[in-house]
Design an enzyme around this catalytic site. Structure first.
Site, short mmCIF file in Angstrom:
data_model
loop_
_atom_site.label_atom_id
_atom_site.label_comp_id
_atom_site.label_asym_id
_atom_site.label_seq_id
_atom_site.Cartn_x
_atom_site.Cartn_y
_atom_site.Cartn_z
N ASN A 36 0.80 -1.22 0.00
CA ASN A 36 0.00 0.00 0.00
C ASN A 36 0.83 1.28 0.00
OD1 ASN A 36 -1.55 -2.11 2.09
ND2 ASN A 36 -2.76 -1.36 0.38
N VAL A 44 1.27 6.88 0.00
CA VAL A 44 0.51 5.84 0.69
C VAL A 44 -0.96 5.90 0.28
CG1 VAL A 44 0.23 7.31 2.73
CG2 VAL A 44 0.00 4.86 2.96
N CYS A 45 -1.56 4.73 0.16
CA CYS A 45 -2.99 4.63 -0.14
C CYS A 45 -3.71 4.46 1.19
CB CYS A 45 -3.24 3.42 -1.05
SG CYS A 45 -4.97 3.17 -1.41
N LEU A 46 -4.23 5.56 1.73
CA LEU A 46 -4.90 5.54 3.03
C LEU A 46 -6.29 6.15 2.86
CD1 LEU A 46 -4.23 4.79 6.00
CD2 LEU A 46 -3.58 7.17 6.33
N LEU A 94 -2.60 0.21 8.94
CA LEU A 94 -2.33 -0.22 7.56
C LEU A 94 -0.93 -0.84 7.44
CD1 LEU A 94 -3.32 -0.22 4.56
CD2 LEU A 94 -2.05 1.91 4.31
#
Length: 154
Positions: free
Chosen positions: A78, A85-87, A111
């Site tokens: 991620n 970052v994919c949050l 995550l």
């Protein structure tokens, strides 16, 4: 500036409460819009190192979400090679002005501790994580030992 007032308050709360997974917080008091700190994950394969992140708050904060960048390389589905970052909590469509920075950091730590291969930024690592967890963990642990920062001592 409303953003600075709110960020000063949030920073004080975080420092007062002491987050065990977010340490060595550095903020230039003259520019509260940029924070740095160390993410200290609990779970293998990331529990052997710490990861420096930078949080950049827009001038429109809290009406626009902050951006988080990993400054330390990490082997994670991620988080891409540039440290992006994919949050979901800080995506434009999910962001709520009531969300506080400590909640964002808690989401980030969750995550890192528990990768979400169904929302990858690195498809190759997501596939490895899903299909060969043992190999993924070995690679991530070696990567963490090589690139991770020293964990703060309590």
């Amino acid at each position: 500036m409303a953003a600075s007032r709110r960020l000063m308050k949030e920073l004080e709360e975080i420092r007062k409460c002491g987050m065990k997974n977010f340490r060595n917080i550095q903020v230039d008091e003259a520019n509260l819009l940029t924070w740095q700190g160390l993410i200290v994950p609990d779970n293998p394969p990331y529990d052997k190192g710490a990861f420096r992140i930078e949080i950049n708050f827009p001038a429109e904060y809290p009406f626009k979400p902050p951006k988080i960048t990993f400054k330390t390389k990490i082997y994670h589905p991620n988080i891409d090679e540039k440290g992006q970052v994919c949050l979901p909590v800080i995506s434009a469509e999910n962001w709520k002005p009531a969300t506080k920075t400590d909640q964002v950091i808690q989401s980030l730590i969750a995550l890192v501790n528990d990768p979400q291969p169904e929302h990858p930024l690195r498809a190759d690592l997501a596939e490895e994580y899903s299909k060969d967890r043992k190999k993924f963990c070995k690679n991530a642990e070696e990567f963490t030992k090589k690139y991770g920062e020293k964990r703060p001592v309590d």
